[in-house]
Enzyme design. Structure first.
Site, PDB file in Angstrom:
ATOM      1  CG  ASN A   8      -3.978 -59.206   6.303  1.00 30.67           C
ATOM      2  OD1 ASN A   8      -4.567 -59.356   5.234  1.00 30.67           O
ATOM      3  ND2 ASN A   8      -2.930 -58.777   6.664  1.00 30.67           N
ATOM      4  CG  HIS A 180       2.072 -49.816   4.584  1.00 31.55           C
ATOM      5  ND1 HIS A 180       3.046 -49.483   3.618  1.00 31.55           N
ATOM      6  CD2 HIS A 180       1.976 -51.159   4.345  1.00 31.55           C
ATOM      7  CE1 HIS A 180       3.792 -50.765   3.024  1.00 31.55           C
ATOM      8  NE2 HIS A 180       2.747 -51.735   3.547  1.00 31.55           N
ATOM      9  N   GLY A 212       6.778 -54.607   1.837  1.00 29.36           N
ATOM     10  CA  GLY A 212       6.222 -53.429   1.160  1.00 29.36           C
ATOM     11  C   GLY A 212       6.806 -52.320   1.910  1.00 29.36           C
ATOM     12  NE  ARG A 284      15.645 -61.521   8.055  1.00 29.23           N
ATOM     13  CZ  ARG A 284      14.562 -61.898   8.393  1.00 29.23           C
ATOM     14  NH1 ARG A 284      14.373 -62.359   9.556  1.00 29.23           N
ATOM     15  NH2 ARG A 284      13.386 -62.224   7.787  1.00 29.23           N
ATOM     16  N   GLY A 330       9.618 -54.759   9.393  1.00 21.60           N
ATOM     17  CA  GLY A 330      10.794 -55.617   9.403  1.00 21.60           C
ATOM     18  C   GLY A 330      12.071 -54.915   9.348  1.00 21.60           C
TER      19      GLY A 330
HETATM   20  P1  AMP Z   1       7.656 -57.102   7.295  1.00 23.75           P
HETATM   21  O1  AMP Z   1       6.752 -56.956   5.875  1.00 23.75           O
HETATM   22  O2  AMP Z   1       7.111 -55.915   7.937  1.00 23.75           O
HETATM   23  O3  AMP Z   1       7.133 -58.411   8.004  1.00 23.75           O
HETATM   24  O4  AMP Z   1       8.993 -57.005   7.162  1.00 23.75           O
HETATM   25  C1  AMP Z   1       9.810 -58.036   6.508  1.00 23.75           C
HETATM   26  C2  AMP Z   1      11.127 -57.745   5.911  1.00 23.75           C
HETATM   27  O5  AMP Z   1      11.742 -57.467   7.203  1.00 23.75           O
HETATM   28  C3  AMP Z   1      11.822 -59.018   5.344  1.00 23.75           C
HETATM   29  O6  AMP Z   1      11.728 -59.277   4.396  1.00 23.75           O
HETATM   30  C4  AMP Z   1      13.389 -58.673   5.689  1.00 23.75           C
HETATM   31  O7  AMP Z   1      13.824 -58.121   4.859  1.00 23.75           O
HETATM   32  C5  AMP Z   1      13.203 -57.493   6.962  1.00 23.75           C
HETATM   33  N1  AMP Z   1      13.784 -58.094   8.298  1.00 23.75           N
HETATM   34  C6  AMP Z   1      13.049 -58.815   9.136  1.00 23.75           C
HETATM   35  N2  AMP Z   1      14.215 -58.976  10.144  1.00 23.75           N
HETATM   36  C7  AMP Z   1      15.170 -58.348   9.819  1.00 23.75           C
HETATM   37  C8  AMP Z   1      16.575 -58.022  10.484  1.00 23.75           C
HETATM   38  N3  AMP Z   1      16.750 -58.753  11.645  1.00 23.75           N
HETATM   39  N4  AMP Z   1      17.371 -57.268   9.781  1.00 23.75           N
HETATM   40  C9  AMP Z   1      17.197 -56.730   8.650  1.00 23.75           C
HETATM   41  N5  AMP Z   1      16.201 -57.165   7.973  1.00 23.75           N
HETATM   42  C10 AMP Z   1      15.020 -57.583   8.666  1.00 23.75           C
END
Ligand code: AMP
Length: 400
Positions: A8, A180, A212, A284, A330
């Site tokens: 990627n 996505h 995103g 978070r 996330g």
């Molecule tokens: P992704 O793009 O799927 O990697 O998601 C990233 C986002 O997931 C981060 O910017 C966080 O805002 C969110 N995230 C990751 N872990 C947590 C958690 N334990 N609780 C709430 N939000 C989270």
């Protein structure tokens, strides 16, 4: 065992994952729908992740960091055990209307991806560089391009057409492409597996909430509506992107505030969403601040969750019958407060979240609605890399 490398390549980073895939994990349903994946009823043995990683700060600016994708990929590949490699799968963000399925890379495919650069000026050039470098470093190894947009090529014209002058739209490729796609594909499939039902009988709203974010209405495994459009800017509120807004805001900022279009582009893509409202893009931190009484964080949370609820309502109407709502990525996988708030007040639609199930520290694919609820609310971890790997292997295996 079959070894497949997933790359990627972003504008300033390269993410990679190397899989060893047992023979029974390759029983692909064909390109586009891809192989079954681990984690649910009727699914197959898990692939082995041999190596995974990310190289950041590609560019001229940081001393010691790779100067370009060629340097970054050469470094990655010299460290990886690539003997016996069957294929390389590349994430490509924009496949336009050209690519409805993954494509075995040849010169014509590369030219078509290059033609789509105006639609994805940040992403497609880096994706293309990654393919070209990998091709040069691994001559003779099949390279497969897997597109974020391809899953949404099943949208009906009424769902993919913007209501603007038709000739202008046609000339400039103004169209709802959606993104996505690999995530919505694997997550909707895993939701059907989790419920123990055939994919073609299950209607799901998938909510990919990462940095995103996008929503997708999936009818029997086919995308029928999705919230991202011409670009990943439209739809849900995201970490730094606004999602939906009145397009007149752009003209207003240009005319009244005198902002150049490049600045507005930057504002809406990088300084909006949670960042714009509360100064933070990480859910978070936002939740911590909200719990401490921060009003900007509380408003950002409410705007974020309300937008999700609006899409759930719209897509329920679109699908007519809804079997499942699935949270992933996330935020979707890790933030019970978001899941509960986004679906609050929807009991009359058969949609409810069981507090104990929602708050449980359990990982993996699971149902968080009360038993016997008409709509199963689910949490299903996404795995875009494995989806790219399995689509890649399906292409290399050829038509069955
Ligand atoms: P992704 O793009 O799927 O990697 O998601 C990233 C986002 O997931 C981060 O910017 C966080 O805002 C969110 N995230 C990751 N872990 C947590 C958690 N334990 N609780 C709430 N939000 C989270």
């Amino acid at each position: 065992m079959t070894r497949v490398l997933v790359l990627n390549c972003g504008s300033s980073s390269v993410k990679y994952r190397l899989f060893d895939v047992p023979p029974n994990a390759q029983a692909g349903a064909g390109a586009g729908t891809a192989a079954a994946a681990p984690g649910g009823a009727g699914e197959v043995a898990a692939p082995l992740v041999v190596a995974t990683g990310v190289v950041e700060q590609i560019g001229e600016r940081v001393p010691g960091a790779p100067r370009d994708h060629a340097e970054a990929l050469a470094a990655v590949m010299s460290d990886l055990p690539l003997e016996g490699l069957t294929a390389v799968g590349h994430r490509v963000v924009h496949g336009g209307l050209t690519f409805t399925t993954p494509a075995l890379v040849d010169d014509a495919v590369l030219a078509a991806i290059a033609d789509l650069v105006p639609l994805a000026p940040l992403h497609n050039p880096a994706n293309l560089a990654g393919i070209e470098v990998a091709r040069a470093l691994l001559p003779g190894t099949p390279q497969v391009a897997v597109f974020d947009t391809a899953f949404h090529r099943t949208l009906a014209p009424a769902a993919s057409t913007y209501a603007i002058d038709a000739a202008t739209a046609e000339r400039y490729g103004i169209h709802r492409y959606g993104f996505h796609g690999t995530s919505h594909a694997i997550v909707s499939r895993r939701t059907a597996a989790l419920l123990g039902r055939p994919l073609d009988e299950v209607n799901t709203i998938t909510l990919h909430l990462g940095n995103g974010a996008s929503a997708c209405a999936v009818e029997g495994g086919r995308s029928v509506a999705t919230s991202m459009g011409l670009s990943p800017l439209e739809g849900l509120v995201m970490g730094t992107r606004s999602g939906d807004l009145d397009p007149a805001i752009i003209f207003h900022l240009h005319r009244v505030a005198g902002m150049p279009f490049a600045e507005i582009d930057n504002l809406l893509n990088r300084r909006s969403g949670l960042t714009g409202l509360a100064g933070v893009n990480d859910m978070r931190t936002l939740l911590t601040r909200r719990a401490a009484g921060d009003r900007a964080a509380a408003l950002a949370f409410d705007v974020y969750c309300r937008r999700i609820r609006s899409y759930v309502g719209a897509y329920y109407a679109e699908l007519g019958r809804l079997d499942a709502i699935t949270f992933t990525a996330g935020v979707g996988e890790n933030a019970p407060a978001v899941r509960a708030a986004a679906l609050t007040g929807l009991d009359r639609l058969g949609i409810a979240v069981d507090p104990a199930r929602n708050d449980s520290p359990e990982r993996g694919a699971r149902v968080i609605s009360p038993p016997e609820a008409p709509v199963a609310v689910c949490v299903v971890p996404t795995d875009e890399e494995w989806e790219i790997a399995s689509q890649t292997l399906a292409v290399v295996a050829g038509p069955r």
